[in-house]
Design an enzyme around this catalytic site. Structure first.
Site, short mmCIF file in Angstrom:
data_model
loop_
_atom_site.label_atom_id
_atom_site.label_comp_id
_atom_site.label_asym_id
_atom_site.label_seq_id
_atom_site.Cartn_x
_atom_site.Cartn_y
_atom_site.Cartn_z
N THR A 1 0.78 -1.25 -0.04
CA THR A 1 0.15 0.12 0.07
C THR A 1 0.98 1.43 -0.06
OG1 THR A 1 -2.05 -0.90 0.96
CG2 THR A 1 -1.50 1.47 1.56
N THR B 1 4.95 11.23 7.61
CA THR B 1 5.33 11.27 9.06
C THR B 1 6.61 11.71 9.48
OG1 THR B 1 5.53 9.68 10.66
CG2 THR B 1 5.81 8.68 8.62
N ASP B 2 6.79 12.10 10.88
CA ASP B 2 8.12 12.57 11.36
C ASP B 2 8.99 11.26 11.43
OD1 ASP B 2 6.86 11.43 13.55
OD2 ASP B 2 7.28 12.89 14.65
N GLU B 3 8.33 10.01 11.22
CA GLU B 3 9.17 8.62 11.76
C GLU B 3 9.99 8.55 10.51
OE1 GLU B 3 6.77 5.59 13.28
OE2 GLU B 3 5.17 6.86 13.94
N TYR C 1 7.41 0.30 8.76
CA TYR C 1 6.40 1.46 8.43
C TYR C 1 7.17 2.79 7.84
CZ TYR C 1 3.71 5.38 9.44
OH TYR C 1 2.99 6.64 9.50
N SER C 2 8.03 3.03 8.65
CA SER C 2 8.82 4.29 8.53
C SER C 2 9.51 4.11 7.16
CB SER C 2 9.41 5.00 9.73
OG SER C 2 10.35 3.99 10.05
N LYS D 1 7.07 4.64 4.31
CA LYS D 1 6.87 6.13 4.23
C LYS D 1 7.85 6.67 3.50
CE LYS D 1 3.21 7.63 5.34
NZ LYS D 1 2.13 7.82 4.24
N ASN E 1 -0.63 12.03 16.06
CA ASN E 1 -1.90 12.71 16.01
C ASN E 1 -2.49 11.86 17.18
OD1 ASN E 1 -3.00 13.85 12.86
ND2 ASN E 1 -0.90 13.84 13.44
P1 NAD Z 1 -5.35 4.82 9.57
O1 NAD Z 1 -4.38 3.45 9.48
O2 NAD Z 1 -6.30 5.35 10.56
O3 NAD Z 1 -6.22 4.87 8.07
C1 NAD Z 1 -5.80 4.68 6.97
C2 NAD Z 1 -6.82 4.63 5.87
O4 NAD Z 1 -6.34 4.14 4.66
C3 NAD Z 1 -7.99 3.67 6.36
O5 NAD Z 1 -9.14 4.11 6.06
C4 NAD Z 1 -7.79 2.48 5.37
O6 NAD Z 1 -8.96 1.53 5.06
C5 NAD Z 1 -7.14 3.04 4.12
N1 NAD Z 1 -6.37 2.28 3.39
C6 NAD Z 1 -5.36 1.33 3.66
N2 NAD Z 1 -4.72 0.69 2.52
C7 NAD Z 1 -5.48 1.20 1.50
C8 NAD Z 1 -5.22 1.00 0.19
N3 NAD Z 1 -4.43 0.02 -0.40
N4 NAD Z 1 -6.26 1.57 -0.73
C9 NAD Z 1 -7.22 2.61 -0.33
N5 NAD Z 1 -7.21 2.72 1.15
C10 NAD Z 1 -6.31 2.09 1.88
O7 NAD Z 1 -4.25 5.87 9.38
P2 NAD Z 1 -4.06 7.39 10.00
O8 NAD Z 1 -3.60 7.44 11.38
O9 NAD Z 1 -5.26 8.11 9.53
O10 NAD Z 1 -2.89 7.96 8.95
C11 NAD Z 1 -3.34 8.77 7.75
C12 NAD Z 1 -1.87 9.12 7.20
O11 NAD Z 1 -1.16 9.90 7.95
C13 NAD Z 1 -1.25 7.80 6.74
O12 NAD Z 1 -0.43 7.98 5.53
C14 NAD Z 1 -0.14 8.02 7.83
O13 NAD Z 1 1.22 7.47 7.50
C15 NAD Z 1 0.24 9.38 8.09
N6 NAD Z 1 0.32 10.04 9.51
C16 NAD Z 1 -0.18 9.33 10.45
C17 NAD Z 1 0.17 9.87 11.99
C18 NAD Z 1 -0.62 9.34 13.17
O14 NAD Z 1 -0.24 9.81 14.15
N7 NAD Z 1 -1.65 8.58 12.91
C19 NAD Z 1 1.20 10.88 11.80
C20 NAD Z 1 1.72 11.28 10.59
C21 NAD Z 1 1.43 11.07 9.46
P1 TYD Z 2 2.05 4.28 18.58
O1 TYD Z 2 0.63 5.00 18.99
O2 TYD Z 2 2.06 3.14 18.05
O3 TYD Z 2 2.54 5.32 17.49
P2 TYD Z 2 4.17 5.24 17.07
O4 TYD Z 2 4.79 4.06 17.09
O5 TYD Z 2 3.79 5.86 15.55
O6 TYD Z 2 4.64 6.61 17.62
O7 TYD Z 2 2.92 4.55 19.73
C1 TYD Z 2 3.31 5.77 20.41
C2 TYD Z 2 4.16 5.26 21.35
O8 TYD Z 2 3.70 4.63 22.65
C3 TYD Z 2 5.58 4.68 20.98
O9 TYD Z 2 6.51 5.07 21.81
C4 TYD Z 2 5.08 3.06 21.40
C5 TYD Z 2 4.27 3.30 22.73
N1 TYD Z 2 3.30 2.11 22.88
C6 TYD Z 2 3.36 1.52 24.29
O10 TYD Z 2 4.13 1.88 25.25
N2 TYD Z 2 2.26 0.51 24.36
C7 TYD Z 2 1.38 0.24 23.45
O11 TYD Z 2 0.77 -0.77 23.71
C8 TYD Z 2 1.43 0.83 22.23
C9 TYD Z 2 0.60 0.72 21.28
C10 TYD Z 2 2.56 1.74 21.89
#
Ligand code: NAD
Ligand code: TYD
Length: 358
Positions: free
Chosen positions: A98, A132-134, A158-159, A162, A188
């Site tokens: 994806t 993402t910042d990751e 993941y990172s 991305k 977020n």
């Molecule tokens: P999420 O996992 O909640 O949602 C992802 C969405 O993408 C879902 O609705 C899923 O059904 C859809 N999806 C997955 N694979 C797909 C495919 N092949 N075709 C069409 N749709 C597909 O993710 P999120 O937390 O809302 O993150 C959204 C974006 O923001 C991502 O690109 C993520 O890398 C980025 N991002 C997230 C965070 C965070 O803290 N959550 C921070 C920075 C950047």
């Molecule tokens: P997460 O919400 O998975 O975001 P990201 O790994 O993308 O930053 O995790 C946030 C932080 O919390 C990360 O340092 C991992 C930690 N974490 C726990 O300590 N316990 C948990 O069950 C999860 C899901 C995350």
């Protein structure tokens, strides 16, 4: 119209809801509805003619081509991704598919579509890639925060996926002139976040009286941004960002995980006291995540000075709103805690002593 991918996920659905609250411009929402995508997030748009939903995979080139021709969007805002680090560790393949192939497919479709536009539409078209910042890797405790020129050093599948997508997006600007923009945002939190990520998982477990799993020593640091602030940053970059540029987005809210967990416990104890006593008693240190990045921190100076964007919420106001939302929407949480969710808890937590958490 604009075309949004991943608009049934956490950030995407918040973005679509916010967009349609503020604009009369329609949204074509392209989402595959994986475990993370949920149409309930968009239930309030059911009768809104400005919202067109298509259950489609971004890897499906023919469908993306058709949607672009049919709706002729003036911009693509690309959220769709596999987004959870722990899932990428237990099964990286879907992340490559994806996040890399999907972004590539979307870029190719966008390039063909953009090249076919007339001069005026071509000049205003935008492809905004949400990242993402990751991708920057891990900071030491005293290191300066990530700027946009920080080297890419991704440490999880993941990172890495991305980072790969960011590079592809960049290359389409330099090679083909596709008018791209990239945002790299910190963690977020807010309404509609799937309870596999730290904050909603802690809220859900605390309400259910289950252990609150803290990885390692709990001192890993993340910068936290309330989701509607991320959405306002994306709107601002879409409106005024310099083409080919990347913008770091953050909340000036660096916190160690354990502090987040304690704060959530305290808010829940205030709002919904538990007969068993303070919920901090449920905190359980468990085996660390492999390759766990120690610290992320964002220097959001560029988006602030160039585009005048600032977050509206502090962490204190945002977390209060978030906890209140989860308390008011326990049906939503129950609905997403399906069989597949329970299976995930078993896979992720059963091998993290002390014991299963589901
Ligand atoms: P999420 O996992 O909640 O949602 C992802 C969405 O993408 C879902 O609705 C899923 O059904 C859809 N999806 C997955 N694979 C797909 C495919 N092949 N075709 C069409 N749709 C597909 O993710 P999120 O937390 O809302 O993150 C959204 C974006 O923001 C991502 O690109 C993520 O890398 C980025 N991002 C997230 C965070 C965070 O803290 N959550 C921070 C920075 C950047
Ligand atoms: P997460 O919400 O998975 O975001 P990201 O790994 O993308 O930053 O995790 C946030 C932080 O919390 C990360 O340092 C991992 C930690 N974490 C726990 O300590 N316990 C948990 O069950 C999860 C899901 C995350």
């Amino acid at each position: 119209m604009i075309l949004v991918t991943g608009g049934a996920g956490f950030i995407g659905s918040n973005f679509v809801l916010d967009w349609l609250r503020q604009s009369t411009e329609g949204v074509v929402n392209v989402d595959k509805l994986t475990y993370a995508g949920n149409l309930q997030n968009l239930a309030s748009l059911q009768d809104d003619p400005l919202h067109v939903f298509s259950r489609s995979d971004i890897c499906d080139r023919a469908t993306i081509d058709r949607l672009l021709q049919e709706h002729k969007p003036r911009a693509i805002v690309h959220f769709a991704a596999e987004s959870h680090v722990d899932r990428s560790i237990l099964g990286p393949e879907e992340f490559v598919r994806t996040n890399i192939i999907g972004t590539f497919t979307l870029l190719e479709a966008a390039r063909a579509y953009w090249q076919g536009l007339d001069a005026a539409a071509k000049a205003t078209f935008r492809f905004l890639h949400v990242s993402t910042d990751e991708v920057y890797g891990s900071l030491g405790m005293k290191d300066p925060a990530f700027t946009e020129s920080h080297p890419y050093q991704p440490n999880s599948p993941y990172s890495a996926s991305k980072a790969s997508s960011d590079h592809l997006v960049r290359s389409y600007f330099h090679t083909y002139g596709l008018p791209v923009l990239t945002t790299n945002c910190s963690n977020n939190y807010g309404p509609f976040q799937f309870p596999e990520k730290l904050i909603p998982l802690i809220i859900a477990n605390a309400l259910a009286g289950k252990p609150l799993p803290v990885y390692g020593d709990g001192l890993n640091v993340r910068d936290w941004l309330y989701v509607s602030d991320h959405c306002s940053a994306i709107r601002r970059v879409l409106e005024a960002g310099r083409l080919g540029e990347t913008y770091n987005v953050g909340g000036n809210s660096e916190k160690p995980n354990i502090e987040i967990v304690r704060q959530v416990c305290g808010l829940l104890d205030d709002l919904r006291p538990d007969a068993g006593g303070p919920r901090e008693r449920l905190i359980t240190y468990v085996k660390d995540r492999p390759g766990h990045d120690r610290r992320y921190a964002i220097d959001a100076g560029r988006i602030g000075s160039e585009l005048g964007w600032q977050p509206a919420e502090t962490f204190e106001s945002g977390i209060r709103r978030t906890v209140a939302w989860y308390l008011d929407n326990q049906d939503w949480v129950a609905a997403v805690q399906s069989g597949a969710y329970r299976e995930w808890l078993e896979r992720n937590y059963s091998n993290r002593a002390p014991g299963s958490l589901n």
